[in-house]
Motif scaffolding. Structure first.
Motif, mmCIF file in Angstrom:
data_model
loop_
_atom_site.group_PDB
_atom_site.id
_atom_site.type_symbol
_atom_site.label_atom_id
_atom_site.label_comp_id
_atom_site.label_asym_id
_atom_site.label_seq_id
_atom_site.Cartn_x
_atom_site.Cartn_y
_atom_site.Cartn_z
ATOM 1 N N LEU A 1 13.278 15.767 -3.971
ATOM 2 C CA LEU A 1 12.572 15.199 -2.453
ATOM 3 C C LEU A 1 11.061 14.669 -3.499
ATOM 4 O O LEU A 1 10.971 13.310 -2.845
ATOM 5 C CB LEU A 1 12.301 16.580 -1.716
ATOM 6 N N ALA A 2 10.953 14.373 -4.195
ATOM 7 C CA ALA A 2 10.280 13.604 -4.711
ATOM 8 C C ALA A 2 10.220 12.429 -5.569
ATOM 9 O O ALA A 2 10.298 11.019 -5.719
ATOM 10 C CB ALA A 2 9.471 14.745 -5.717
ATOM 11 N N ILE A 3 11.514 12.545 -6.456
ATOM 12 C CA ILE A 3 12.330 11.638 -6.796
ATOM 13 C C ILE A 3 12.735 10.571 -5.433
ATOM 14 O O ILE A 3 12.472 9.713 -5.879
ATOM 15 C CB ILE A 3 13.275 11.742 -8.022
ATOM 16 N N THR A 4 13.545 11.594 -4.481
ATOM 17 C CA THR A 4 14.151 10.074 -3.558
ATOM 18 C C THR A 4 12.616 9.630 -2.917
ATOM 19 O O THR A 4 13.031 8.536 -2.797
ATOM 20 C CB THR A 4 14.365 11.060 -2.717
ATOM 21 N N ALA B 1 0.439 -1.497 -0.298
ATOM 22 C CA ALA B 1 0.463 0.464 0.041
ATOM 23 C C ALA B 1 1.021 1.319 0.194
ATOM 24 O O ALA B 1 0.496 2.334 -0.279
ATOM 25 C CB ALA B 1 -0.985 -0.032 1.432
ATOM 26 N N PHE B 2 1.774 1.267 0.924
ATOM 27 C CA PHE B 2 2.947 2.285 0.989
ATOM 28 C C PHE B 2 3.948 2.544 -0.528
ATOM 29 O O PHE B 2 3.722 3.940 -1.168
ATOM 30 C CB PHE B 2 4.024 2.241 1.722
ATOM 31 N N GLY B 3 3.776 1.646 -1.281
ATOM 32 C CA GLY B 3 4.777 1.559 -2.961
ATOM 33 C C GLY B 3 3.017 1.974 -3.494
ATOM 34 O O GLY B 3 3.798 2.991 -4.376
ATOM 35 N N ALA B 4 2.303 1.653 -3.437
ATOM 36 C CA ALA B 4 1.374 2.130 -4.315
ATOM 37 C C ALA B 4 0.893 3.819 -4.109
ATOM 38 O O ALA B 4 0.828 4.446 -5.166
ATOM 39 C CB ALA B 4 0.014 1.324 -4.308
ATOM 40 N N TRP B 5 0.564 4.188 -2.644
ATOM 41 C CA TRP B 5 0.192 5.453 -1.974
ATOM 42 C C TRP B 5 1.596 7.015 -3.199
ATOM 43 O O TRP B 5 1.217 7.631 -3.285
ATOM 44 C CB TRP B 5 0.266 5.174 -0.854
ATOM 45 N N VAL C 1 1.035 7.365 -6.629
ATOM 46 C CA VAL C 1 0.221 7.617 -6.684
ATOM 47 C C VAL C 1 0.931 9.447 -6.202
ATOM 48 O O VAL C 1 0.578 10.863 -7.076
ATOM 49 C CB VAL C 1 -1.230 7.715 -5.640
ATOM 50 N N ILE C 2 0.983 9.702 -4.973
ATOM 51 C CA ILE C 2 0.922 10.558 -4.172
ATOM 52 C C ILE C 2 2.644 11.207 -5.243
ATOM 53 O O ILE C 2 2.563 12.798 -5.172
ATOM 54 C CB ILE C 2 1.645 10.681 -3.133
ATOM 55 N N TRP C 3 3.152 10.629 -5.107
ATOM 56 C CA TRP C 3 4.804 11.549 -5.724
ATOM 57 C C TRP C 3 4.689 12.000 -6.898
ATOM 58 O O TRP C 3 5.541 13.224 -7.773
ATOM 59 C CB TRP C 3 6.001 11.087 -5.384
#
Length: 70
Positions: free
Chosen positions: A44-47, A3-7, A10-12
Motif C-alpha cells: 500500500l505504501a509503495i503504491t 502539494a499532493f505529490g510532496a505530501w 512525506v507521509i508514505w
C-alpha cells in the motif's frame, strides 16, 4: 497536484520507515520475519508513493506549461 505529490513523499516514506521499525509485533513475528500485515502495508505504501509521485510530476508539467504560455 504538486502539494499532493510532496505530501505523498512525506507521509508514505515516513509510514514505510515506521513500518520497518515496528515493535508492536504486527509487522514482524517473534522470529523477526515479516508478517502478512507487513507485506500488505508495504505494498500500500509503495503504491501510494508511486501514484503520488506520478500526480506530482503531472502537476509539475502543468506548472511548466503554464509558465511557457504566460
Amino acid at each position: 497536484m504538486l502539494a499532493f505529490g510532496a505530501w505523498s513523499w512525506v507521509i508514505w516514506v515516513t509510514f514505510a520507515k515506521n513500518l520497518w521499525k515496528d515493535g508492536s509485533g504486527l509487522a514482524f513475528d517473534d522470529a523477526g520475519d515479516p508478517t502478512a500485515y507487513f507485506w500488505v502495508h508495504l505494498a500500500l505504501a509503495i503504491t501510494s508513493f508511486l501514484l503520488g509521485t506520478a500526480v506530482g510530476l503531472i502537476g509539475l508539467r502543468g506548472v511548466r506549461a503554464l509558465r511557457r504560455t504566460s
